[in-house]
Design an enzyme around this catalytic site. Sequence first.
Site, PDB file in Angstrom:
ATOM      1  N   ASP A   1      -7.654 -49.434 -12.916  1.00  0.00           N
ATOM      2  CA  ASP A   1      -6.432 -49.356 -12.115  1.00  0.00           C
ATOM      3  C   ASP A   1      -6.133 -50.736 -11.532  1.00  0.00           C
ATOM      4  O   ASP A   1      -7.024 -51.442 -11.071  1.00  0.00           O
ATOM      5  CB  ASP A   1      -6.597 -48.323 -10.991  1.00  0.00           C
ATOM      6  CG  ASP A   1      -5.268 -47.917 -10.383  1.00  0.00           C
ATOM      7  OD1 ASP A   1      -4.869 -46.752 -10.563  1.00  0.00           O
ATOM      8  OD2 ASP A   1      -4.614 -48.779  -9.736  1.00  0.00           O
TER       9      ASP A   1
ATOM     10  N   ASN B   1      -2.705 -36.457 -10.215  1.00  0.00           N
ATOM     11  CA  ASN B   1      -1.551 -36.219  -9.337  1.00  0.00           C
ATOM     12  C   ASN B   1      -0.373 -35.711 -10.163  1.00  0.00           C
ATOM     13  O   ASN B   1      -0.052 -36.296 -11.205  1.00  0.00           O
ATOM     14  CB  ASN B   1      -1.158 -37.522  -8.630  1.00  0.00           C
ATOM     15  CG  ASN B   1      -2.256 -38.016  -7.696  1.00  0.00           C
ATOM     16  OD1 ASN B   1      -2.899 -37.214  -7.026  1.00  0.00           O
ATOM     17  ND2 ASN B   1      -2.477 -39.314  -7.661  1.00  0.00           N
TER      18      ASN B   1
ATOM     19  N   GLN C   1       2.312 -38.798  -7.425  1.00  0.00           N
ATOM     20  CA  GLN C   1       2.430 -39.321  -8.792  1.00  0.00           C
ATOM     21  C   GLN C   1       3.506 -40.401  -8.825  1.00  0.00           C
ATOM     22  O   GLN C   1       4.623 -40.193  -8.330  1.00  0.00           O
ATOM     23  CB  GLN C   1       2.791 -38.192  -9.787  1.00  0.00           C
ATOM     24  CG  GLN C   1       2.765 -38.678 -11.238  1.00  0.00           C
ATOM     25  CD  GLN C   1       3.022 -37.562 -12.260  1.00  0.00           C
ATOM     26  OE1 GLN C   1       3.344 -36.432 -11.895  1.00  0.00           O
ATOM     27  NE2 GLN C   1       2.893 -37.905 -13.525  1.00  0.00           N
TER      28      GLN C   1
ATOM     29  N   HIS D   1      -2.212 -38.793 -16.399  1.00  0.00           N
ATOM     30  CA  HIS D   1      -3.392 -39.668 -16.288  1.00  0.00           C
ATOM     31  C   HIS D   1      -4.326 -39.073 -15.250  1.00  0.00           C
ATOM     32  O   HIS D   1      -3.888 -38.396 -14.316  1.00  0.00           O
ATOM     33  CB  HIS D   1      -2.999 -41.101 -15.905  1.00  0.00           C
ATOM     34  CG  HIS D   1      -2.178 -41.195 -14.663  1.00  0.00           C
ATOM     35  ND1 HIS D   1      -0.828 -40.953 -14.654  1.00  0.00           N
ATOM     36  CD2 HIS D   1      -2.515 -41.468 -13.375  1.00  0.00           C
ATOM     37  CE1 HIS D   1      -0.357 -41.096 -13.427  1.00  0.00           C
ATOM     38  NE2 HIS D   1      -1.364 -41.401 -12.628  1.00  0.00           N
TER      39      HIS D   1
HETATM   40  P1  AMP Z   1      -0.329 -42.126  -9.772  1.00  0.00           P
HETATM   41  O1  AMP Z   1       0.130 -42.637  -8.432  1.00  0.00           O
HETATM   42  O2  AMP Z   1      -1.282 -40.992  -9.711  1.00  0.00           O
HETATM   43  O3  AMP Z   1       0.837 -41.865 -10.688  1.00  0.00           O
HETATM   44  O4  AMP Z   1      -1.185 -43.305 -10.400  1.00  0.00           O
HETATM   45  C1  AMP Z   1      -0.624 -44.399 -11.039  1.00  0.00           C
HETATM   46  C2  AMP Z   1      -1.647 -45.491 -10.950  1.00  0.00           C
HETATM   47  O5  AMP Z   1      -1.316 -46.484 -11.912  1.00  0.00           O
HETATM   48  C3  AMP Z   1      -1.709 -46.197  -9.585  1.00  0.00           C
HETATM   49  O6  AMP Z   1      -3.020 -46.031  -9.042  1.00  0.00           O
HETATM   50  C4  AMP Z   1      -1.396 -47.644  -9.924  1.00  0.00           C
HETATM   51  O7  AMP Z   1      -2.158 -48.549  -9.161  1.00  0.00           O
HETATM   52  C5  AMP Z   1      -1.727 -47.724 -11.399  1.00  0.00           C
HETATM   53  N1  AMP Z   1      -1.035 -48.746 -12.153  1.00  0.00           N
HETATM   54  C6  AMP Z   1       0.289 -49.049 -12.124  1.00  0.00           C
HETATM   55  N2  AMP Z   1       0.567 -50.029 -13.001  1.00  0.00           N
HETATM   56  C7  AMP Z   1      -0.613 -50.349 -13.610  1.00  0.00           C
HETATM   57  C8  AMP Z   1      -0.985 -51.286 -14.616  1.00  0.00           C
HETATM   58  N3  AMP Z   1      -0.097 -52.108 -15.184  1.00  0.00           N
HETATM   59  N4  AMP Z   1      -2.277 -51.348 -14.989  1.00  0.00           N
HETATM   60  C9  AMP Z   1      -3.192 -50.543 -14.417  1.00  0.00           C
HETATM   61  N5  AMP Z   1      -2.898 -49.633 -13.473  1.00  0.00           N
HETATM   62  C10 AMP Z   1      -1.626 -49.533 -13.078  1.00  0.00           C
END
Ligand code: AMP
Length: 114
Positions: A30, A87, A94, A100
Site C-alpha cells: 500500500d 472495505n 472504500q 481488494h
Molecule cells: P480502500 O480505501 O479500502 O479503497 O483502499 C485503497 C488503498 O489503496 C488505500 O489504502 C491507498 O493507500 C491505496 N493506494 C492508492 N493508490 C495506490 C497506489 N498507486 N499504489 C499502492 N496503493 C495505493
Amino acid sequence: MSDCLFCKIVNKEVDTDLVYEDKRVVVFEDINPQAPVHLLIVPKEHKENIMELENEEFDIISHIHEVAVKMAEKYEIAKDGFRLVNNNREKAGQSIFHIHYHLLGGRQLQWPPG
Ligand code: AMP
Ligand code: ZN
C-alpha cells in the site's frame, strides 16, 4: 476498466513493484501504509466490490485468503497475528472501486476499527 487505477496496475500500465502475482491476483505494498506490513491483494478481474460477485465467482475470495496466508508467512506476521480487511462502498472507507483486501500486521492492531 480503463479509468481504474488497480486495473492499470494489473495491466502494468502503472509501474508498481509486485510482491506476488499469479493467474488471478496481484499483491503490492500500500502506498500509504497503516502498519509495518500493509499489502493489497487485488484480483485481476475488475469488479467494484464483493456485491458484484455471483455464484462461482466467489471462488476468488477463497483464493485471496489462501494468498493472504502465504503472504503472512512470507512477511513473518503469521505467528503474531494479522488482519485481512475488505472495505465495501463509501461508508466503509472504500476509495478504489476495484475489489481488494488489505493485509495488515507487524504491530498491535486496535479493535473495533474506526
Ligand atoms: P480502500 O480505501 O479500502 O479503497 O483502499 C485503497 C488503498 O489503496 C488505500 O489504502 C491507498 O493507500 C491505496 N493506494 C492508492 N493508490 C495506490 C497506489 N498507486 N499504489 C499502492 N496503493 C495505493
Ligand atoms: Zn479495476
